[in-house]
Design a protein around this motif. Structure first.
Motif, short mmCIF file in Angstrom:
data_model
loop_
_atom_site.label_atom_id
_atom_site.label_comp_id
_atom_site.label_asym_id
_atom_site.label_seq_id
_atom_site.Cartn_x
_atom_site.Cartn_y
_atom_site.Cartn_z
N UNK A 154 0.90 -1.17 -0.13
CA UNK A 154 0.08 0.19 0.11
C UNK A 154 0.84 1.30 0.04
N UNK A 155 0.14 2.43 -0.32
CA UNK A 155 1.29 3.48 -0.52
C UNK A 155 1.30 4.35 0.79
N UNK A 156 0.82 3.86 1.80
CA UNK A 156 1.07 4.55 3.02
C UNK A 156 0.88 3.54 4.10
N UNK A 157 1.30 4.04 5.29
CA UNK A 157 1.32 3.15 6.71
C UNK A 157 -0.07 3.23 7.39
N UNK A 158 -0.88 4.03 7.21
CA UNK A 158 -2.08 4.38 8.10
C UNK A 158 -3.20 3.12 7.87
N UNK A 159 -3.40 2.58 9.06
CA UNK A 159 -4.50 1.42 9.20
C UNK A 159 -3.77 0.33 8.37
N UNK A 160 -2.71 0.23 8.25
CA UNK A 160 -2.05 -1.14 7.60
C UNK A 160 -1.19 -1.83 8.61
N UNK A 219 12.96 -3.07 18.01
CA UNK A 219 13.01 -2.02 17.00
C UNK A 219 12.17 -2.30 15.83
N UNK A 220 11.29 -1.57 15.41
CA UNK A 220 10.24 -1.73 14.47
C UNK A 220 10.57 -0.88 13.24
N UNK A 221 10.54 -1.35 11.88
CA UNK A 221 10.75 -0.65 10.60
C UNK A 221 9.74 -1.05 9.81
N UNK A 222 8.92 -0.16 9.48
CA UNK A 222 7.85 -0.48 8.59
C UNK A 222 7.72 0.30 7.22
N UNK A 223 7.90 -0.23 6.08
CA UNK A 223 7.96 0.34 4.72
C UNK A 223 6.85 0.26 3.79
N UNK A 224 6.23 1.34 3.43
CA UNK A 224 5.06 1.15 2.46
C UNK A 224 5.74 1.36 1.16
N UNK A 225 4.97 0.59 0.14
CA UNK A 225 5.58 1.03 -1.41
C UNK A 225 6.64 -0.07 -1.65
#
Length: 228
Positions: free
Chosen positions: A139-145, A162-168
């Motif tokens: 998805x193109x963003x992190x909101x509600x994902x 440590x938490x790394x989340x990457x959209x796209x």
């Protein structure tokens, strides 16, 4: 440092998220030499947990005779666990969830209160471990994902995480996107270097690596345009 990477993607090394993980490791190795081993969960023979709890009563002996015995020992002999996986239905892929479920032998049936919640008392000492979650999504963003996956990770590993989340993240496998993915991977390498030196990542670097690489509407239009 002894690092165990547990890759949850069924795509193995072709995983979009593994591009992120390899860049992070490259940054860590630039700061100090590390012993890195990668396990692809999909290639392991891991039976599903049946919830019999015999492992929590008999010193950690599971009824299944499969690869989890060796994996548990590798986990305990590591200094850092990197859980690398793409977002599947707002959580982790099934092979990785099966592996996580089978870490139950590390805990006993006994419980104690920690803060405002109860936790199982460990049967093995894993207090030395640190945990990194690296998760990508399409998805193109992190909101509600990412929120459900983040909550689960924090509950499973409440300390030293440590938490790394990457959209796209599919863009990392697209050669035509190198103009935007290459600078992002450099930032991720910087995050790895910082983590190796201090076990922290600065707010500005974290913000840079977890934000969209191109405008959300542009990314969505590109994805929708490739659907046949």
């Amino acid at each position: 440092m002894k690092i165990l990477v547990i890759n949850g993607s069924p795509k193995r090394e072709k995983s979009d998220t593994m591009h992120i993980t390899h860049a992070f490791l490259e940054g860590m190795n630039a700061a100090a030499e590390n012993d890195v081993r990668v396990i692809h969960a999909v290639d392991q023979h891991i039976e599903y947990c049946t919830g019999c709890f015999s492992c929590m009563r008999n010193g950690g002996e599971c009824v299944h005779r499969d690869d989890m015995r060796g994996i548990l020992e590798e986990i305990l002999n590591s200094d850092l666990l990197i859980w690398s996986y793409p977002l599947y239905c707002y959580g982790m892929p099934a092979p990785l969830k099966a592996l996580l479920d089978r870490t139950l032998p590390l805990s006993s049936m006994a419980m104690h209160k920690v803060g405002d919640r109860y936790e199982h008392v460990g049967q093995r000492d894993f207090t030395h471990l640190r945990y990194v979650m690296i998760c990508g999504c399409g998805f193109p963003n992190s909101t509600h994902n990412f929120e459900p996956a983040i909550s689960q990770f924090k509950l499973c590993f409440p300390n030293n995480h440590t938490i790394i989340t990457v959209p796209e993240s599919p863009m990392f496998n697209a050669p035509e996107a190198v103009a935007v993915t290459e600078p992002r991977l450099k930032k991720i390498k910087e995050a790895g270097r910082q983590f190796a030196e201090s076990y922290t990542i600065s707010d500005d670097v974290m913000q840079a690596i977890t934000s969209p690489m191109i405008p959300e509407d542009q990314y969505a239009a590109i994805v929708n345009g490739t659907i046949r």
